[in-house]
Design a protein around this motif. Sequence first.
Motif, short mmCIF file in Angstrom:
data_model
loop_
_atom_site.label_atom_id
_atom_site.label_comp_id
_atom_site.label_asym_id
_atom_site.label_seq_id
_atom_site.Cartn_x
_atom_site.Cartn_y
_atom_site.Cartn_z
N VAL A 85 0.85 -1.19 0.00
CA VAL A 85 0.00 0.00 0.00
C VAL A 85 0.88 1.23 0.00
O VAL A 85 1.81 1.35 0.80
CB VAL A 85 -0.94 0.04 1.23
CG1 VAL A 85 -1.74 1.33 1.24
CG2 VAL A 85 -1.88 -1.16 1.23
N GLN A 86 0.56 2.15 -0.91
CA GLN A 86 1.21 3.47 -0.93
C GLN A 86 0.27 4.46 -0.25
O GLN A 86 -0.90 4.58 -0.61
CB GLN A 86 1.46 3.93 -2.37
CG GLN A 86 1.80 5.40 -2.53
CD GLN A 86 3.26 5.72 -2.30
OE1 GLN A 86 4.12 5.21 -3.00
NE2 GLN A 86 3.54 6.57 -1.31
N PHE A 87 0.77 5.14 0.78
CA PHE A 87 0.01 6.20 1.43
C PHE A 87 0.52 7.55 0.95
O PHE A 87 1.74 7.76 0.87
CB PHE A 87 0.17 6.14 2.96
CG PHE A 87 -0.53 4.97 3.60
CD1 PHE A 87 -1.88 5.04 3.90
CD2 PHE A 87 0.16 3.80 3.90
CE1 PHE A 87 -2.54 3.97 4.50
CE2 PHE A 87 -0.48 2.73 4.50
CZ PHE A 87 -1.83 2.81 4.80
N ASP A 111 13.49 -8.18 3.93
CA ASP A 111 13.49 -7.64 5.30
C ASP A 111 13.11 -6.16 5.34
O ASP A 111 13.09 -5.55 6.40
CB ASP A 111 14.86 -7.82 5.94
CG ASP A 111 15.97 -7.07 5.20
OD1 ASP A 111 15.77 -6.73 4.00
OD2 ASP A 111 17.04 -6.85 5.80
N MET A 112 12.78 -5.58 4.19
CA MET A 112 12.42 -4.17 4.11
C MET A 112 10.91 -4.03 4.26
O MET A 112 10.15 -4.55 3.44
CB MET A 112 12.89 -3.58 2.78
CG MET A 112 12.79 -2.06 2.69
SD MET A 112 13.34 -1.46 1.06
CE MET A 112 15.10 -1.88 1.10
N GLY A 113 10.47 -3.34 5.31
CA GLY A 113 9.04 -3.19 5.54
C GLY A 113 8.45 -1.94 4.94
O GLY A 113 7.29 -1.92 4.54
N ILE A 114 9.25 -0.89 4.88
CA ILE A 114 8.80 0.41 4.35
C ILE A 114 9.86 0.96 3.42
O ILE A 114 11.06 0.88 3.69
CB ILE A 114 8.57 1.41 5.50
CG1 ILE A 114 7.33 1.04 6.32
CG2 ILE A 114 8.43 2.85 4.98
CD1 ILE A 114 7.11 1.94 7.52
N LEU A 151 4.71 6.94 1.84
CA LEU A 151 5.53 5.73 1.95
C LEU A 151 4.79 4.54 1.34
O LEU A 151 3.56 4.55 1.21
CB LEU A 151 5.87 5.45 3.41
CG LEU A 151 4.71 5.33 4.41
CD1 LEU A 151 4.12 3.91 4.46
CD2 LEU A 151 5.16 5.72 5.81
N ILE A 152 5.57 3.52 0.98
CA ILE A 152 5.00 2.24 0.58
C ILE A 152 5.31 1.25 1.70
O ILE A 152 6.45 1.14 2.14
CB ILE A 152 5.58 1.72 -0.74
CG1 ILE A 152 5.36 2.73 -1.88
CG2 ILE A 152 4.93 0.38 -1.12
CD1 ILE A 152 5.98 2.29 -3.21
N VAL A 153 4.30 0.55 2.15
CA VAL A 153 4.47 -0.42 3.23
C VAL A 153 3.91 -1.78 2.80
O VAL A 153 2.93 -1.85 2.06
CB VAL A 153 3.77 0.07 4.52
CG1 VAL A 153 2.27 0.24 4.31
CG2 VAL A 153 4.04 -0.87 5.68
N ARG A 154 4.54 -2.83 3.25
CA ARG A 154 3.97 -4.16 3.06
C ARG A 154 2.70 -4.26 3.90
O ARG A 154 2.70 -3.91 5.09
CB ARG A 154 4.96 -5.24 3.50
CG ARG A 154 6.25 -5.29 2.69
CD ARG A 154 7.15 -6.42 3.20
NE ARG A 154 8.46 -6.35 2.60
CZ ARG A 154 8.79 -6.92 1.44
NH1 ARG A 154 7.88 -7.64 0.78
NH2 ARG A 154 10.01 -6.80 0.95
N SER A 155 1.66 -4.78 3.33
CA SER A 155 0.40 -4.89 4.08
C SER A 155 0.55 -5.76 5.31
O SER A 155 -0.03 -5.48 6.37
CB SER A 155 -0.71 -5.44 3.17
OG SER A 155 -1.05 -4.49 2.18
N LYS A 156 1.35 -6.83 5.20
CA LYS A 156 1.52 -7.70 6.37
C LYS A 156 2.24 -6.97 7.50
O LYS A 156 2.00 -7.24 8.68
CB LYS A 156 2.27 -8.97 5.98
CG LYS A 156 3.71 -8.79 5.55
CD LYS A 156 4.34 -10.15 5.22
CE LYS A 156 5.81 -10.03 4.82
NZ LYS A 156 6.39 -11.37 4.50
#
Length: 323
Positions: A85-87, A111-114, A151-156
């Motif tokens: 998801v991009q916020f 290992d990159m979450g954001i 930012l882009i974040v992994r949904s998990k």
Amino acid sequence: MTVTPDIAVVVIGRNEGARLVASLASLQGVVSRIVYVDSGSTDDSLQAASDAGAQVVELDLSVPFTAARARNAGFAALDPVPEFVQFIDGDCMVEPGWIASGLAALAAHDDMGIVTGWRAEVDPDASVYNGLADFEWHRPAGDIDVCGGDLIVRSKVFLEVNGFNAGLIAGEDEEFCIRVAKAGWRLHRLPEKMTKHDADMMRFGQWWQRAVRAGHAYAQVSMLHPEYSRRNRLRILVFGAILPLIALFGLTFAPWLLVPVVLLYLLSYVRTVRGLQSEGLAPDKARHQSVFLSLSKVPNLIGMLTYYWRRLRNRDMVLIEYK
């Protein structure tokens, strides 16, 4: 332009007008799903978002608005939940190629979450206040501790840390990042253009309110994470409270105390100018911006005291808006 299938964008806003139209236009053909979360707009934002093909979510007006609450509502509206998801805020436009670059970085590093990038002001020369914001956005690339709300974040990862803290009226993005890092995920800034932001700060009062909000964030987030911005909070106390009190005492009882106080302010100003120049800012702009950075400790302190007063009296943490 190829539509990226495994990412959705959540846009939040309130009375952004033409800025929102430009924001949504920058996403057309880039992603297949856009959710727009509106926080009580009285302009035509809802219609503009609908016309752009976005899924519209209206926040309950009976509950105080926060950007964190809006972002959480946008994520909750995603069904099915995408991998990423991009916020972004409704006063920002996504740069061409950014989302593809961000996704590539995340795909290459499990290992990159954001991942985030560089935000820039649409018109940094329109006012010194816009210029201050533009310089503020351009931070060093590489692994980072915190970043802003673009930012882009992994949904998990978002689900793992339970999203943003809806009780924060400011600083919710950095607080979110702190929890993501504590959960063991890397945060990374790519050396690439990410979004264009339209601060539209043309008046001193707008800048002042934004600085008050920043002070509120320092205080509120530090209650959750005591290690957060210790150095900034110390500088606010010294230059926004302690030195002015010493100067006031000196004016009344010991005028000689004014000399070391003035020298400390002058030293801080000179160091700020040199620091800005070392980061690439032109000398004239560095001198100009340093005046406001030095002055900002006063509204920062007001913001911190506002938080503590609200907390002491068990009051709602209502928004501090500058636009």
